[in-house]
Design an enzyme around this catalytic site. Structure first.
Site, PDB file in Angstrom:
ATOM      1  N   CYS A 130      51.049 -19.834   7.555  1.00 51.51           N
ATOM      2  CA  CYS A 130      50.776 -19.063   8.658  1.00 51.51           C
ATOM      3  C   CYS A 130      50.682 -19.538  10.151  1.00 51.51           C
ATOM      4  O   CYS A 130      50.207 -20.479  10.293  1.00 51.51           O
ATOM      5  CB  CYS A 130      49.211 -18.434   8.034  1.00 51.51           C
ATOM      6  SG  CYS A 130      48.663 -17.077   9.446  1.00 51.51           S
ATOM      7  N   SER A 146      43.480 -12.613  -0.234  1.00 46.89           N
ATOM      8  CA  SER A 146      44.900 -13.571   0.055  1.00 46.89           C
ATOM      9  C   SER A 146      44.728 -14.567  -0.928  1.00 46.89           C
ATOM     10  O   SER A 146      44.122 -15.629  -0.502  1.00 46.89           O
ATOM     11  CB  SER A 146      44.941 -13.897   1.268  1.00 46.89           C
ATOM     12  OG  SER A 146      44.850 -12.989   2.299  1.00 46.89           O
ATOM     13  N   LEU A 147      45.333 -14.430  -2.242  1.00 47.55           N
ATOM     14  CA  LEU A 147      45.337 -15.482  -3.244  1.00 47.55           C
ATOM     15  C   LEU A 147      46.592 -16.355  -3.221  1.00 47.55           C
ATOM     16  O   LEU A 147      46.268 -17.565  -3.055  1.00 47.55           O
ATOM     17  CB  LEU A 147      45.340 -14.703  -4.700  1.00 47.55           C
ATOM     18  CG  LEU A 147      44.897 -15.624  -5.619  1.00 47.55           C
ATOM     19  CD1 LEU A 147      43.333 -15.744  -5.731  1.00 47.55           C
ATOM     20  CD2 LEU A 147      45.127 -14.804  -7.117  1.00 47.55           C
ATOM     21  N   HIS A 148      47.494 -16.155  -3.188  1.00 45.08           N
ATOM     22  CA  HIS A 148      48.923 -16.693  -2.919  1.00 45.08           C
ATOM     23  C   HIS A 148      48.991 -18.007  -4.304  1.00 45.08           C
ATOM     24  O   HIS A 148      50.253 -18.501  -4.072  1.00 45.08           O
ATOM     25  CB  HIS A 148      48.797 -17.565  -1.676  1.00 45.08           C
ATOM     26  CG  HIS A 148      48.622 -16.529  -0.368  1.00 45.08           C
ATOM     27  ND1 HIS A 148      49.475 -15.580  -0.358  1.00 45.08           N
ATOM     28  CD2 HIS A 148      47.963 -16.636   0.516  1.00 45.08           C
ATOM     29  CE1 HIS A 148      48.928 -14.789   0.487  1.00 45.08           C
ATOM     30  NE2 HIS A 148      48.021 -15.512   1.145  1.00 45.08           N
ATOM     31  N   SER A 202      40.911  -7.985   5.129  1.00 51.35           N
ATOM     32  CA  SER A 202      41.817  -8.667   4.135  1.00 51.35           C
ATOM     33  C   SER A 202      41.252 -10.179   4.542  1.00 51.35           C
ATOM     34  O   SER A 202      40.776 -10.487   5.645  1.00 51.35           O
ATOM     35  CB  SER A 202      43.282  -9.016   4.827  1.00 51.35           C
ATOM     36  OG  SER A 202      43.829  -9.902   4.103  1.00 51.35           O
ATOM     37  N   CYS A 239      42.734 -19.068  14.349  1.00 49.99           N
ATOM     38  CA  CYS A 239      42.064 -18.709  13.002  1.00 49.99           C
ATOM     39  C   CYS A 239      41.800 -20.057  12.660  1.00 49.99           C
ATOM     40  O   CYS A 239      42.315 -21.184  12.813  1.00 49.99           O
ATOM     41  CB  CYS A 239      43.014 -18.282  11.941  1.00 49.99           C
ATOM     42  SG  CYS A 239      42.387 -17.951  10.455  1.00 49.99           S
ATOM     43  N   CYS A 244      45.875 -22.045   6.967  1.00 51.89           N
ATOM     44  CA  CYS A 244      46.872 -21.924   5.764  1.00 51.89           C
ATOM     45  C   CYS A 244      48.304 -22.498   6.258  1.00 51.89           C
ATOM     46  O   CYS A 244      48.628 -22.072   7.700  1.00 51.89           O
ATOM     47  CB  CYS A 244      46.967 -20.534   5.387  1.00 51.89           C
ATOM     48  SG  CYS A 244      45.283 -19.865   4.736  1.00 51.89           S
ATOM     49  N   CYS A 275      47.291  -3.076  12.714  1.00 54.87           N
ATOM     50  CA  CYS A 275      46.963  -4.206  12.468  1.00 54.87           C
ATOM     51  C   CYS A 275      46.126  -5.186  13.382  1.00 54.87           C
ATOM     52  O   CYS A 275      46.852  -5.392  14.532  1.00 54.87           O
ATOM     53  CB  CYS A 275      48.212  -5.062  11.715  1.00 54.87           C
ATOM     54  SG  CYS A 275      47.844  -6.727  11.311  1.00 54.87           S
ATOM     55  N   CYS A 316      53.129 -10.216   8.870  1.00 57.46           N
ATOM     56  CA  CYS A 316      52.243 -10.956   8.218  1.00 57.46           C
ATOM     57  C   CYS A 316      52.370 -12.537   8.293  1.00 57.46           C
ATOM     58  O   CYS A 316      53.331 -13.130   8.165  1.00 57.46           O
ATOM     59  CB  CYS A 316      52.001 -10.903   6.781  1.00 57.46           C
ATOM     60  SG  CYS A 316      51.934  -9.126   6.217  1.00 57.46           S
ATOM     61  N   GLY A 365      43.206 -14.188  12.474  1.00 56.64           N
ATOM     62  CA  GLY A 365      41.594 -14.475  12.287  1.00 56.64           C
ATOM     63  C   GLY A 365      41.258 -14.072  10.844  1.00 56.64           C
ATOM     64  O   GLY A 365      41.953 -13.413  10.019  1.00 56.64           O
ATOM     65  N   GLU A 366      39.909 -14.748  10.562  1.00 52.92           N
ATOM     66  CA  GLU A 366      39.800 -14.325   9.173  1.00 52.92           C
ATOM     67  C   GLU A 366      38.271 -13.538   9.368  1.00 52.92           C
ATOM     68  O   GLU A 366      37.287 -14.026   9.793  1.00 52.92           O
ATOM     69  CB  GLU A 366      39.143 -15.791   8.407  1.00 52.92           C
ATOM     70  CG  GLU A 366      38.217 -15.848   7.283  1.00 52.92           C
ATOM     71  CD  GLU A 366      38.764 -14.671   6.099  1.00 52.92           C
ATOM     72  OE1 GLU A 366      40.049 -14.692   5.858  1.00 52.92           O
ATOM     73  OE2 GLU A 366      37.807 -13.858   5.714  1.00 52.92           O
ATOM     74  N   GLU A 385      46.679 -10.799  19.292  1.00 48.26           N
ATOM     75  CA  GLU A 385      47.808  -9.663  19.197  1.00 48.26           C
ATOM     76  C   GLU A 385      47.338  -8.437  18.201  1.00 48.26           C
ATOM     77  O   GLU A 385      46.581  -8.901  17.294  1.00 48.26           O
ATOM     78  CB  GLU A 385      48.950 -10.327  18.641  1.00 48.26           C
ATOM     79  CG  GLU A 385      49.997 -11.152  19.757  1.00 48.26           C
ATOM     80  CD  GLU A 385      50.918 -11.727  19.261  1.00 48.26           C
ATOM     81  OE1 GLU A 385      51.875 -11.689  19.951  1.00 48.26           O
ATOM     82  OE2 GLU A 385      51.012 -12.355  17.991  1.00 48.26           O
ATOM     83  N   ASN A 410      57.274 -14.490   5.488  1.00 43.57           N
ATOM     84  CA  ASN A 410      57.920 -14.326   6.846  1.00 43.57           C
ATOM     85  C   ASN A 410      57.802 -15.688   7.561  1.00 43.57           C
ATOM     86  O   ASN A 410      57.245 -16.658   7.359  1.00 43.57           O
ATOM     87  CB  ASN A 410      57.021 -13.446   7.756  1.00 43.57           C
ATOM     88  CG  ASN A 410      56.999 -11.722   7.140  1.00 43.57           C
ATOM     89  OD1 ASN A 410      58.110 -11.401   6.992  1.00 43.57           O
ATOM     90  ND2 ASN A 410      55.751 -11.524   6.758  1.00 43.57           N
TER      91      ASN A 410
HETATM   92  N1  SAH Z   1      42.563 -14.141   7.127  1.00 45.28           N
HETATM   93  C1  SAH Z   1      42.842 -13.064   6.661  1.00 45.28           C
HETATM   94  C2  SAH Z   1      43.484 -11.858   7.426  1.00 45.28           C
HETATM   95  C3  SAH Z   1      44.981 -12.249   7.649  1.00 45.28           C
HETATM   96  S1  SAH Z   1      45.857 -11.215   6.632  1.00 45.28           S
HETATM   97  C4  SAH Z   1      43.734 -13.307   5.474  1.00 45.28           C
HETATM   98  O1  SAH Z   1      44.142 -14.292   5.236  1.00 45.28           O
HETATM   99  O2  SAH Z   1      43.639 -12.429   4.314  1.00 45.28           O
HETATM  100  C5  SAH Z   1      47.434 -11.743   6.834  1.00 45.28           C
HETATM  101  C6  SAH Z   1      48.161 -11.761   5.531  1.00 45.28           C
HETATM  102  O3  SAH Z   1      49.335 -12.234   5.562  1.00 45.28           O
HETATM  103  C7  SAH Z   1      47.172 -12.527   4.565  1.00 45.28           C
HETATM  104  O4  SAH Z   1      47.453 -12.199   3.490  1.00 45.28           O
HETATM  105  C8  SAH Z   1      47.939 -13.780   4.718  1.00 45.28           C
HETATM  106  O5  SAH Z   1      47.979 -14.953   3.813  1.00 45.28           O
HETATM  107  C9  SAH Z   1      49.446 -13.422   5.025  1.00 45.28           C
HETATM  108  N2  SAH Z   1      50.238 -14.126   5.591  1.00 45.28           N
HETATM  109  C10 SAH Z   1      49.980 -15.308   6.226  1.00 45.28           C
HETATM  110  N3  SAH Z   1      51.447 -16.017   6.846  1.00 45.28           N
HETATM  111  C11 SAH Z   1      52.187 -15.400   6.186  1.00 45.28           C
HETATM  112  C12 SAH Z   1      53.875 -15.480   6.168  1.00 45.28           C
HETATM  113  N4  SAH Z   1      54.352 -16.531   6.824  1.00 45.28           N
HETATM  114  N5  SAH Z   1      54.354 -14.745   5.217  1.00 45.28           N
HETATM  115  C13 SAH Z   1      53.898 -13.798   4.663  1.00 45.28           C
HETATM  116  N6  SAH Z   1      52.539 -13.353   4.892  1.00 45.28           N
HETATM  117  C14 SAH Z   1      51.783 -14.349   5.368  1.00 45.28           C
END
Ligand code: SAH
Length: 373
Positions: free
Chosen positions: A138, A243-245, A220, A131, A135, A124, A365, A186-187, A108, A322
């Site tokens: 996601c 993407s730290l989180h 990203s 992927c 995570c 995007c 996201c 994807g990563e 997508e 999300n």
């Molecule tokens: N694999 C890469 C590219 C994906 S980018 C990465 O992880 O950076 C998508 C971004 O959305 C990333 O920062 C990811 O962690 C974040 N993301 C994934 N699931 C999400 C969700 N349910 N709500 C908000 N952000 C999310």
């Protein structure tokens, strides 16, 4: 479906999409055209048609002899992405497209058009079908990795978006894609070479590529530290988002399983080195998950860790979580989000909360998953 925490760095399926000129640099294209028995400069003509006029129908390539058009377009411009469906919201200014690839794999992309003081069109894009990073919050991660995408498959998403804009399918009049973010499925750094090639095609001037501003492109990543260093050395001038989180390994091991390979400190050090060698301010993505990672002490710890690596090199992009199918998690309460933001700001760190555009069409996201029911 992958087991919790299981990582897939190499895809099981090896994709070999049909050859496309967007996979090749200018020299490679000239060689390919010569091998087809035509003059090498035809490669540049073909490239301009593709990268700047987004031509689909060889009949429109009137500067090429009729007989040559068909054969060159036939061998170097195969259609790599076919729309399965579009879903729109925000009066059509947010548009998610599900694409079928040559082998039936599905990906997508999401187009977002912004009006106002800083009008722009952000696309995007996906860089892998599925992927392997797994995570747990996601939707794409839950699907596992199908295969890597080729450079041309990535570029085709952008060319297709330009065509939508040209064809008046997006309200707001004529427009061009100004920003490309590798934040779809994807990563990107787990599919390193094709992603770098795609960035070159997007950012190099015609006839090499599409001439999109490098500043408009963001890659990203979950934090594959060695690949971040490689990307810095490739000198593409693009923005890096990490993407730290979570600022602590204990929680990040769970939220971003690749943290078991490259720890928070290693990812942040690589991000800082990226800034040092490119001068591009790094973005730290932080999905705010209610009662999981949204505590003020975590904001404070994050602030300290960023500060310890210097000033002015980074900003934080909190993303209200999300919703995704089957997930037990939800977005932080508004007052908790506000405190998270102000805690970082109190340390002088710039913060921009990301909007949740497209969440109503599962296009925000972390919501991209290719279920075709
Ligand atoms: N694999 C890469 C590219 C994906 S980018 C990465 O992880 O950076 C998508 C971004 O959305 C990333 O920062 C990811 O962690 C974040 N993301 C994934 N699931 C999400 C969700 N349910 N709500 C908000 N952000 C999310």
């Amino acid at each position: 479906m992958p087991e919790p925490g299981e990582l897939t760095l190499e895809p099981a399926r090896r994709g070999k999409p049909p050859r496309h000129l967007a996979d090749l640099d200018v020299d490679g294209r000239r060689k390919a055209v010569a091998e087809l028995g035509e003059k090498p400069f035809r490669a540049d003509q073909l490239s301009r048609h593709y990268f700047t006029r987004y031509v689909r129908d060889p009949h429109e390539m009137t500067d090429l002899p009729a007989a040559v058009r068909e054969s060159l377009a036939g061998s170097l411009l195969p259609t790599l992405v076919t729309p399965v469906r579009h879903v729109e919201t925000d009066n059509g200014t947010t548009r998610k497209t599900l694409w079928r690839l040559y082998d039936g794999a599905l990906v997508e992309s999401v187009l977002m058009r912004y009006e106002g003081t800083r009008p722009r069109v952000t696309l995007c894009v996906s860089s892998q079908a599925g992927c392997g990073m797994n995570c747990p919050f996601c939707a794409t991660g839950q699907q596992g990795l199908t295969r890597n995408m080729s450079a041309a498959e990535i570029v085709e998403q952008v060319v297709a978006a330009e065509r939508m804009l040209d064809d008046g399918e997006v309200p707001g009049g004529p427009g061009r894609v100004s920003n490309v973010v590798f934040m779809g499925m994807g990563e990107p750094l787990a599919n390193y070479r094709p992603v770098v090639e795609a960035v070159r095609r997007l950012t190099e001037a015609a006839p090499s590529g599409m001439g999109i501003s490098r500043r408009g492109v963001t890659v990203s990543t979950v934090g594959l530290a060695p690949a971040i260093d490689k990307l810095a050395a490739a000198d593409l001038g693009v923005t890096l988002a990490l993407s730290l989180h979570a600022p602590d390994d204990e929680l990040r091991d769970e939220l971003v399983p690749v943290n078991t390979r490259w720890k928070v400190d290693e990812a942040l050090d690589a991000a800082r080195r990226y800034f040092d060698s490119t001068g591009r301010r790094v973005s730290i993505e932080y999905a705010l998950i209610r009662d999981i990672n949204d505590q003020a002490w975590r904001a404070d710890r994050l602030g300290r860790m960023l500060d310890a690596r210097g000033r002015g090199w980074v900003h934080v992009n909190p993303i209200p979580l999300n919703p995704t199918p089957g997930s037990k998690w939800t977005a932080s309460r508004p007052e908790v989000e506000a405190e998270f933001v102000s805690t970082l700001q109190a340390r002088g760190i710039p913060v921009t909360v990301r909007d949740t555009r497209g969440s109503d069409i599962d296009g925000a996201c972390g919501q991209l998953a290719t279920v075709t029911d």
